[in-house]
Scaffold this active site. Structure first.
Site, short mmCIF file in Angstrom:
data_model
loop_
_atom_site.label_atom_id
_atom_site.label_comp_id
_atom_site.label_asym_id
_atom_site.label_seq_id
_atom_site.Cartn_x
_atom_site.Cartn_y
_atom_site.Cartn_z
CG ASN A 9 -1.74 1.23 1.38
OD1 ASN A 9 -1.77 2.06 0.48
ND2 ASN A 9 -2.40 1.37 2.52
CE LYS A 11 -0.22 3.20 4.85
NZ LYS A 11 -0.17 3.32 6.30
CG HIS A 95 -5.83 1.90 5.28
ND1 HIS A 95 -5.40 2.85 6.18
CD2 HIS A 95 -4.81 1.03 5.12
CE1 HIS A 95 -4.15 2.56 6.52
NE2 HIS A 95 -3.76 1.46 5.91
CD GLU A 97 -3.02 5.52 6.76
OE1 GLU A 97 -2.98 5.55 5.52
OE2 GLU A 97 -2.09 5.03 7.46
CD GLU A 166 -3.32 -2.35 7.35
OE1 GLU A 166 -2.27 -2.63 6.75
OE2 GLU A 166 -3.88 -1.25 7.23
N GLY A 172 2.63 2.49 10.82
CA GLY A 172 3.57 3.59 10.67
C GLY A 172 4.25 4.01 11.96
CB SER A 208 5.42 -1.53 12.04
OG SER A 208 4.99 -0.19 12.28
P1 13P Z 1 3.13 0.56 7.68
O1 13P Z 1 3.65 -0.74 7.08
O2 13P Z 1 3.82 1.77 7.14
O3 13P Z 1 3.05 0.49 9.15
O4 13P Z 1 1.61 0.70 7.14
C1 13P Z 1 0.75 -0.38 7.26
C2 13P Z 1 -0.47 -0.06 6.50
O5 13P Z 1 -1.24 0.81 6.88
C3 13P Z 1 -0.71 -0.80 5.26
O6 13P Z 1 -2.00 -0.58 4.76
#
Ligand code: 13P
Length: 244
Positions: A9, A11, A95, A97, A166, A172, A208
Site C-alpha cells: 500500500n 499510500k 483502511h 486512515e 491492521e 507507521g 510496521s
Molecule cells: P506501515 O507498514 O507503514 O506500518 O503501514 C501499514 C499499512 O497501513 C498498510 O496498509
C-alpha cells in the site's frame, strides 16, 4: 498451506520517476515462486503507469479505495468499473486512515466491498482496533463488528474478499504486533469467517511489517501474508518480505 499474499500500500507516496524505478524493480525482480503472490496498490493517477509497467509480469495491482457507487454525481470518487479498466485486481477498502480521516463507517466500508466485487475486483477489507480499544480489552469486539458489517452485506460472496488485520497502533509507528498477538486476532477472524462459510479467505497482517520481522509473522498458522505500507516503497525490501 495457503498461498502467502504480500500487498504493498503505497499510500500517498510516489511520483512518475520514483514509480518507474520501483515498478521496474518489482517486474524484473519477482520470480513468482510457488505459493507466493504479490500486488501493489498505487494512487489513482498512477494506475495507468502501473498497468503498463506490470502488464505481463506476475505482479498484480490495485487501488487504495473505491467508490460505493457505480457512476453519477460523486465528485472526486472513482468507481470499481473504472479501476477494472486499468487492470486492477484489488481495491483496499476500510483502511484505518479512511475510517479515521474521512469518517468512513462500517456500512460504507461494506458498500465499497460490494461495489468492488460487482466489478470483478477483490476488495482487501481492513479491520483493526485503536490503542485505546486494545487497552480497554475491546480488540475482538471491534474487529468482529467491522467484519460482521461486511459479512452481512456480502452474504455468500464473503469468500471472495481478502481480509487485512491492521491494528491502528502498529501502523507507521514502528511498533508491530507480536506474532502471537497477530495470530490471536487472526484466529478469531478465521473462526468468524468459517462460521459464515468463508474459511479460505486470506487474512493478511499489516502494521510496521519489514523484512526483519516478516518471517516470524508469516510463520503463524492464520497469517496468510501482509499489507505493507512504508516498507513497500523499497522494491528490494518489499520483495524480501514477500519471500519471508
Ligand atoms: P506501515 O507498514 O507503514 O506500518 O503501514 C501499514 C499499512 O497501513 C498498510 O496498509
Amino acid at each position: 498451506m495457503r498461498t502467502k499474499l504480500t500487498v504493498g500500500n503505497w499510500k500517498m507516496n510516489g511520483g512518475l520517476a520514483d514509480n518507474a524505478a520501483r515498478l521496474g524493480g518489482l517486474a524484473g525482480g519477482w520470480k513468482a515462486p510457488a505459493g507466493r503472490e504479490i500486488a501493489v496498490c498505487a494512487p489513482f493517477p498512477y494506475l495507468a503507469q502501473v498497468q503498463s509497467a506490470l502488464a505481463g509480469s506476475a505482479v498484480a495491482w490495485g487501488a487504495q479505495d473505491v467508490s460505493a457507487h457505480a457512476s453519477g454525481a460523486y465528485t472526486g470518487e472513482v468507481s470499481a468499473g473504472m479501476l477494472a479498466e486499468f487492470g486492477c485486481r484489488y481495491a483496499i477498502v476500510g483502511h484505518s486512515e479512511r475510517r479515521q480521516l474521512h469518517g468512513e463507517r462500517d456500512g460504507t466500508v461494506a458498500a465499497k466491498a460490494k461495489a468492488a466485487l460487482s466489478a470483478g475486483l477483490t476488495p482487501i477489507v481492513c479491520v483493526g482496533e485503536t490503542l485505546a480499544e486494545r487497552d480497554a480489552g475491546a480488540t475482538e469486539s471491534v474487529v468482529i463488528r467491522q467484519l460482521a458489517a461486511v459479512a452481512d452485506a456480502l452474504g455468500g460472496d464473503l469468500g471472495r474478499i481478502v481480509l487485512a488485520y491492521e491494528p491502528v497502533w502498529a501502523i507507521g509507528t514502528g511498533r508491530t504486533a507480536s506474532p502471537a498477538e497477530a495470530q490471536a486476532v487472526h484466529a478469531t477472524l478465521r473462526a468468524r469467517l468459517a462460521g459464515a462459510g468463508a474459511r479460505d479467505v486470506a487474512v493478511l497482517y499489516g502494521g510496521s511489517v519489514k523484512a526483519a520481522n516478516a518471517a516470524a509473522l508469516y510463520a503463524m498458522p492464520d497469517v496468510d501474508g501482509g499489507l505493507i505500507g512504508g516498507a513497500s516503497l523499497d522494491a528490494k525490501e518489499f520483495l524480501a518480505i514477500a519471500l519471508a
